[in-house]
Design a protein around this motif. Structure first.
Motif, PDB file in Angstrom:
ATOM      1  N   GLU A   1       0.833  -1.215   0.000  1.00 44.56           N
ATOM      2  CA  GLU A   1       0.000   0.000   0.000  1.00 44.56           C
ATOM      3  C   GLU A   1       0.862   1.257   0.000  1.00 44.56           C
ATOM      4  O   GLU A   1       0.522   2.250  -0.639  1.00 44.56           O
ATOM      5  N   ILE A   2       1.963   1.197   0.735  1.00 44.58           N
ATOM      6  CA  ILE A   2       2.860   2.355   0.769  1.00 44.58           C
ATOM      7  C   ILE A   2       3.422   2.615  -0.628  1.00 44.58           C
ATOM      8  O   ILE A   2       3.403   3.748  -1.121  1.00 44.58           O
ATOM      9  N   GLU A   3       3.863   1.570  -1.290  1.00 42.49           N
ATOM     10  CA  GLU A   3       4.435   1.747  -2.633  1.00 42.49           C
ATOM     11  C   GLU A   3       3.368   2.166  -3.646  1.00 42.49           C
ATOM     12  O   GLU A   3       3.634   2.947  -4.557  1.00 42.49           O
ATOM     13  N   TYR A   4       2.170   1.653  -3.438  1.00 43.92           N
ATOM     14  CA  TYR A   4       1.035   2.051  -4.288  1.00 43.92           C
ATOM     15  C   TYR A   4       0.772   3.559  -4.130  1.00 43.92           C
ATOM     16  O   TYR A   4       0.596   4.283  -5.112  1.00 43.92           O
ATOM     17  N   LEU A   5       0.817   4.032  -2.880  1.00 44.38           N
ATOM     18  CA  LEU A   5       0.612   5.468  -2.629  1.00 44.38           C
ATOM     19  C   LEU A   5       1.694   6.319  -3.282  1.00 44.38           C
ATOM     20  O   LEU A   5       1.414   7.394  -3.820  1.00 44.38           O
ATOM     21  N   PHE A   6       2.930   5.831  -3.256  1.00 43.36           N
ATOM     22  CA  PHE A   6       4.024   6.576  -3.903  1.00 43.36           C
ATOM     23  C   PHE A   6       3.723   6.752  -5.392  1.00 43.36           C
ATOM     24  O   PHE A   6       3.903   7.828  -5.953  1.00 43.36           O
ATOM     25  N   LYS A   7       3.275   5.663  -6.008  1.00 41.55           N
ATOM     26  CA  LYS A   7       2.977   5.732  -7.444  1.00 41.55           C
ATOM     27  C   LYS A   7       1.809   6.678  -7.707  1.00 41.55           C
ATOM     28  O   LYS A   7       1.813   7.454  -8.663  1.00 41.55           O
ATOM     29  N   LYS A   8       0.811   6.604  -6.824  1.00 42.44           N
ATOM     30  CA  LYS A   8      -0.345   7.498  -6.977  1.00 42.44           C
ATOM     31  C   LYS A   8       0.081   8.961  -6.804  1.00 42.44           C
ATOM     32  O   LYS A   8      -0.435   9.854  -7.469  1.00 42.44           O
TER      33      LYS A   8
ATOM     34  N   LEU B   1       0.165  12.820  -9.342  1.00 40.15           N
ATOM     35  CA  LEU B   1      -0.353  14.141  -8.965  1.00 40.15           C
ATOM     36  C   LEU B   1       0.688  15.226  -9.225  1.00 40.15           C
ATOM     37  O   LEU B   1       0.817  16.189  -8.471  1.00 40.15           O
ATOM     38  N   ASN B   2       1.412  15.060 -10.295  1.00 43.45           N
ATOM     39  CA  ASN B   2       2.473  16.008 -10.602  1.00 43.45           C
ATOM     40  C   ASN B   2       1.989  17.445 -10.793  1.00 43.45           C
ATOM     41  O   ASN B   2       2.710  18.393 -10.526  1.00 43.45           O
ATOM     42  N   ASP B   3       0.735  17.580 -11.236  1.00 35.30           N
ATOM     43  CA  ASP B   3       0.189  18.921 -11.411  1.00 35.30           C
ATOM     44  C   ASP B   3       0.134  19.662 -10.077  1.00 35.30           C
ATOM     45  O   ASP B   3       0.363  20.866 -10.006  1.00 35.30           O
ATOM     46  N   ILE B   4      -0.180  18.917  -9.032  1.00 32.97           N
ATOM     47  CA  ILE B   4      -0.230  19.519  -7.698  1.00 32.97           C
ATOM     48  C   ILE B   4       1.170  19.973  -7.290  1.00 32.97           C
ATOM     49  O   ILE B   4       1.364  21.067  -6.762  1.00 32.97           O
TER      50      ILE B   4
ATOM     51  N   ILE C   1      12.668   9.504   0.231  1.00 34.88           N
ATOM     52  CA  ILE C   1      13.757   8.540  -0.007  1.00 34.88           C
ATOM     53  C   ILE C   1      13.479   7.750  -1.291  1.00 34.88           C
ATOM     54  O   ILE C   1      14.350   7.569  -2.143  1.00 34.88           O
ATOM     55  N   TRP C   2      12.250   7.326  -1.436  1.00 34.55           N
ATOM     56  CA  TRP C   2      11.850   6.508  -2.594  1.00 34.55           C
ATOM     57  C   TRP C   2      12.004   7.285  -3.906  1.00 34.55           C
ATOM     58  O   TRP C   2      12.439   6.736  -4.912  1.00 34.55           O
ATOM     59  N   ARG C   3      11.678   8.569  -3.873  1.00 31.64           N
ATOM     60  CA  ARG C   3      11.820   9.377  -5.089  1.00 31.64           C
ATOM     61  C   ARG C   3      13.280   9.459  -5.527  1.00 31.64           C
ATOM     62  O   ARG C   3      13.589   9.600  -6.695  1.00 31.64           O
ATOM     63  N   GLU C   4      14.166   9.379  -4.546  1.00 35.15           N
ATOM     64  CA  GLU C   4      15.593   9.493  -4.826  1.00 35.15           C
ATOM     65  C   GLU C   4      16.163   8.181  -5.362  1.00 35.15           C
ATOM     66  O   GLU C   4      16.919   8.167  -6.315  1.00 35.15           O
TER      67      GLU C   4
ATOM     68  N   ALA D   1      -2.333  12.421  -2.190  1.00 36.91           N
ATOM     69  CA  ALA D   1      -2.548  11.068  -2.714  1.00 36.91           C
ATOM     70  C   ALA D   1      -3.311  10.220  -1.695  1.00 36.91           C
ATOM     71  O   ALA D   1      -4.237   9.475  -2.043  1.00 36.91           O
ATOM     72  N   LEU D   2      -2.934  10.352  -0.428  1.00 36.36           N
ATOM     73  CA  LEU D   2      -3.587   9.583   0.627  1.00 36.36           C
ATOM     74  C   LEU D   2      -5.064   9.976   0.759  1.00 36.36           C
ATOM     75  O   LEU D   2      -5.951   9.114   0.832  1.00 36.36           O
ATOM     76  N   ILE D   3      -5.327  11.280   0.772  1.00 33.06           N
ATOM     77  CA  ILE D   3      -6.712  11.761   0.890  1.00 33.06           C
ATOM     78  C   ILE D   3      -7.536  11.252  -0.295  1.00 33.06           C
ATOM     79  O   ILE D   3      -8.650  10.741  -0.128  1.00 33.06           O
ATOM     80  N   LYS D   4      -6.963  11.350  -1.486  1.00 37.33           N
ATOM     81  CA  LYS D   4      -7.651  10.904  -2.702  1.00 37.33           C
ATOM     82  C   LYS D   4      -8.026   9.424  -2.588  1.00 37.33           C
ATOM     83  O   LYS D   4      -9.155   9.033  -2.891  1.00 37.33           O
ATOM     84  N   GLU D   5      -7.113   8.613  -2.116  1.00 41.82           N
ATOM     85  CA  GLU D   5      -7.380   7.174  -2.001  1.00 41.82           C
ATOM     86  C   GLU D   5      -8.387   6.870  -0.898  1.00 41.82           C
ATOM     87  O   GLU D   5      -9.248   6.020  -1.055  1.00 41.82           O
ATOM     88  N   ILE D   6      -8.262   7.566   0.236  1.00 43.43           N
ATOM     89  CA  ILE D   6      -9.196   7.315   1.342  1.00 43.43           C
ATOM     90  C   ILE D   6     -10.621   7.714   0.948  1.00 43.43           C
ATOM     91  O   ILE D   6     -11.593   7.062   1.314  1.00 43.43           O
ATOM     92  N   LEU D   7     -10.718   8.801   0.169  1.00 49.74           N
ATOM     93  CA  LEU D   7     -12.043   9.236  -0.275  1.00 49.74           C
ATOM     94  C   LEU D   7     -12.532   8.418  -1.474  1.00 49.74           C
ATOM     95  O   LEU D   7     -13.661   8.590  -1.941  1.00 49.74           O
ATOM     96  N   GLY D   8     -11.673   7.537  -1.973  1.00 50.01           N
ATOM     97  CA  GLY D   8     -12.066   6.682  -3.089  1.00 50.01           C
ATOM     98  C   GLY D   8     -12.301   7.449  -4.375  1.00 50.01           C
ATOM     99  O   GLY D   8     -13.209   7.136  -5.153  1.00 50.01           O
TER     100      GLY D   8
END
Ligand SMILES: [Zn+2]
Lengths: 155, 307
Positions: B18-25, B29-32, B146-149, B299-306
């Motif tokens: 889920e953590i890695e999924y959130l990173f991808k999500k 959101l690059n526009d943000i 860290i993951w982005r790096e 990203a987290l808010i977007k996923e929690i709100l579905g």
């Protein structure tokens, strides 16, 4: 044992047996058995030349919470009902995976210690031997010795 | 995979996947990241409920929600406003929940407050820090940085330096790192401020770790150096502070011998533990951390709100 119960005139009540030596008085105190006829035996002969403590109490039966407190203070203790001077089968004091509302969390910043907040202290057993508990709210770990102290101090 | 409706009380509420999924999500959101406002969360309302001040965290959540196109209901510093006067947390949360908000973001000084809030609220609750216990979205943004790096977390050597005993960041980060493989953590701190045993007992067997007192001994091993502040009043002998200050201040010279791609992180605000000269170095990542925080929270808010 039945002979002893007769001589003590306990026809009905509870016998807490196999209490680790030295813990009888603590258990006696926390059970708050005032007003009943209570016999506390300290350093009574037990199995294999070891000594143990015992409590026999007339016309008094332990509730679930009290039984659990006994198990937490002296893990080897056994609780038996007395009926007509006879001892009923032993109840094994298994500590459940979750303990609720038995004692307070020692962490003063824990939400369960906030006044009037509608939440009961609750803990999960994370390890059996030696016993280790974790507060379900603040994650504070407790050893059996700390739990014993919390129960004995009435917290 | 879905996080819809999920309460986020602890970093352990996430799996590694889920953590890695959130990173991808978050990358989507690059526009943000570039400062644009989307309309993904139009009509959605998040309650920002802070019982203690934390301008940065509040700002980050507020921006995240607004950039998604959603709205916020900010209760100010709840303790100082009349809504919580003498009221229990449970009642305050029930009242806010009763307004039909879509999400509650909570910061509270009591440990375990967010778990209680999650129990009483219908709406999902995100823990934005409760006492010295946890701050799961901080851990998430640290990992994300860290993951982005490195495009992965596995196998990295992470140094965590400063006040590891009282700070909430070192423990949350340790828990988050423990979900990955072959991570080695170097805990760099004066003995009285070393990481707590209870934290180590939760990561034992999951990460390899080493405690030390001097950054210079381990600087050549690190892929990440995470700096936190030491507060004078936390030391058993505050007069030691001046002596320790030098040893636990990161400067270009204390980074001598470091790996070429080392990144230096800090939760900010900083005082003296991280010199401004480091800002100019290619290793500095702490300003990006703040932006990453907003994006990963979005990203987290977007996923929690579905959404
Ligand atoms: Zn607690």
């Amino acid at each position: 044992m039945e002979e002893t119960l007769k001589s003590l005139n306990i026809d009905s009540g509870t016998l807490i047996d196999n209490i680790s030596a030295g813990k009888g008085l603590k258990i006696f105190k926390i059970l708050n058995l005032k007003g009943e006829t209570v016999f506390l035996f300290i350093n009574a002969p037990g199995e294999r030349f070891r000594v143990k403590d015992l409590i026999a109490v007339k016309n008094c039966f332990l509730g679930e919470k009290e039984t659990l407190k006994v198990a937490l203070i002296s893990p080897g203790a056994t609780v038996r009902r007395i009926e007509n001077f006879e001892l009923k089968p032993e109840r094994h004091l298994e500590i459940p995976k979750h303990l609720t509302d038995l004692f307070k969390c020692p962490n003063s910043k824990c939400i369960t210690n906030k006044e009037r907040e509608p939440v009961k202290p609750s803990f999960t057993v994370t390890q059996r031997e030696p016993l280790k508990l974790k507060c379900d709210y603040c994650d504070r770990y407790l050893s059996r010795e700390e739990v014993e102290e919390l129960i004995v101090s009435g917290k | 995979m879905t996080l819809k409706g999920r309460d986020i009380v602890s970093v352990f509420d996430f799996s590694r996947d889920e953590i890695e999924y959130l990173f991808k999500k978050a990358e989507e959101l690059n526009d943000i990241r570039r400062g644009r406002t989307l309309n993904i969360a139009t009509g959605k309302l998040a309650a920002i409920t802070f019982f203690e001040p934390s301008t940065r965290t509040r700002l980050s959540f507020t921006m995240a929600m607004k950039r998604l196109g959603g709205d916020i209901l900010d209760f100010g510093e709840v303790e100082r406003t009349s809504i919580a006067k003498g009221e229990t947390l449970a009642d305050t949360i029930r009242m806010i929940d009763g307004y039909g908000v879509d999400l509650i973001v909570l910061r509270h000084p009591s440990e375990g407050a967010s778990k209680l809030a999650a129990e009483v609220a219908e709406a999902p609750v995100i823990n934005a820090g409760d006492g010295s216990r946890e701050h799961p979205t901080q851990a998430l943004l640290d990992l994300y940085t860290i993951w982005r790096e490195y495009s992965c977390i596995d196998g990295l050597n992470v140094g965590v330096m400063g006040d590891l005993k009282y700070g909430r960041t070192p423990s949350s980060l340790s828990y988050a790192l423990s979900m990955f493989s072959n991570v080695k953590v170097y805990y760099i701190a004066p003995k009285p401020l070393q990481i707590r045993e209870e934290v180590l007992s939760r990561v034992k067997g999951k990460i390899e770790y080493l405690k030390c007192e001097d950054l210079r001994e381990v600087i050549d091993k690190l892929d990440v150096l995470y700096v936190t502040r030491i507060q004078r009043e936390r030391l058993p002998h505050p007069e030691d502070y001046e002596k320790l200050k030098g040893l636990y201040t990161v400067t270009p010279s204390s980074l001598k011998g470091c790996k070429d791609n080392l990144i230096v992180m800090h939760p900010l605000p900083r005082v003296t533990e991280l010199s401004h000269e480091v800002d100019e170095m290619k290793h500095a990542r702490y300003f990006q951390q703040a932006v990453n925080g907003m994006v990963i929270r979005a990203a987290l808010i977007k996923e929690i709100l579905g959404l």
